[in-house]
Design a protein around this motif. Structure first.
Motif, PDB file in Angstrom:
ATOM      1  N   ILE A 186      14.142  43.246  36.670  1.00 13.98           N
ATOM      2  CA  ILE A 186      13.521  44.512  36.256  1.00 13.98           C
ATOM      3  C   ILE A 186      13.709  44.729  34.761  1.00 13.98           C
ATOM      4  N   LEU A 187      14.912  44.484  34.268  1.00 12.65           N
ATOM      5  CA  LEU A 187      15.157  44.635  32.830  1.00 12.65           C
ATOM      6  C   LEU A 187      14.320  43.668  32.011  1.00 12.65           C
ATOM      7  N   SER A 188      14.208  42.439  32.473  1.00 18.43           N
ATOM      8  CA  SER A 188      13.443  41.463  31.701  1.00 18.43           C
ATOM      9  C   SER A 188      11.969  41.842  31.653  1.00 18.43           C
ATOM     10  N   ASN A 189      11.439  42.412  32.711  1.00 17.94           N
ATOM     11  CA  ASN A 189      10.031  42.822  32.724  1.00 17.94           C
ATOM     12  C   ASN A 189       9.785  44.066  31.880  1.00 17.94           C
ATOM     13  N   HIS A 190      10.658  45.058  32.002  1.00 19.87           N
ATOM     14  CA  HIS A 190      10.438  46.325  31.306  1.00 19.87           C
ATOM     15  C   HIS A 190      10.794  46.279  29.829  1.00 19.87           C
ATOM     16  N   LEU A 191      11.792  45.526  29.469  1.00 19.84           N
ATOM     17  CA  LEU A 191      12.227  45.499  28.076  1.00 19.84           C
ATOM     18  C   LEU A 191      11.643  44.326  27.296  1.00 19.84           C
ATOM     19  N   GLY A 192      10.956  43.444  27.962  1.00 18.99           N
ATOM     20  CA  GLY A 192      10.332  42.326  27.288  1.00 18.99           C
ATOM     21  C   GLY A 192      11.304  41.269  26.808  1.00 18.99           C
ATOM     22  N   MET A 193      12.498  41.230  27.375  1.00 14.09           N
ATOM     23  CA  MET A 193      13.459  40.205  26.977  1.00 14.09           C
ATOM     24  C   MET A 193      13.464  39.101  28.024  1.00 14.09           C
ATOM     25  N   SER A 194      14.013  37.980  27.664  1.00 18.76           N
ATOM     26  CA  SER A 194      14.052  36.868  28.606  1.00 18.76           C
ATOM     27  C   SER A 194      14.977  37.198  29.773  1.00 18.76           C
TER      28      SER A 194
END
Length: 100
Positions: free
Chosen positions: A25-33
């Motif tokens: 979820i964090l990788s999708n929402h924040l645009g990080m790997s």
């Protein structure tokens, strides 16, 4: 396996699933790997574990000799590794001896 071991295994699996879902979820929402978000979550959880074990040692470890001070110093200066050693080695022994 007894009931307690089965419960602990279930909690461990649930924790891993929760960990993976949060990192995705964090990788999708924040645009990080995904690997960076996984690392950040792991570091956050390790820090929370370290704080929890430190507080547990300070508040519940008996004042017999210099054991309490030695464990506090170990947890403080070895961070997560010392907290893990305390949690695995000393905490069960203390609970067995004192009951808290």
């Amino acid at each position: 396996m007894n009931r307690r071991q089965i419960n602990m295994l279930g909690y461990g699996i649930l924790g891993i699933v929760f960990f993976v879902l949060i990192s995705l979820i964090l990788s999708n929402h924040l645009g990080m790997s995904a690997s960076l978000s996984t690392l950040l979550i792991f570091l956050l959880l390790a820090t929370l574990f370290w704080i929890w074990v430190f507080i547990d040692c300070v508040t519940k470890e008996p004042n017999m000799g210099s054991h309490k001070i030695a464990w506090i110093i170990t947890i403080l200066f070895t961070n997560g590794f010392g907290a893990l050693i305390y949690y695995i080695v000393r905490r069960p022994k203390r609970i067995k001896e004192i009951g808290r």
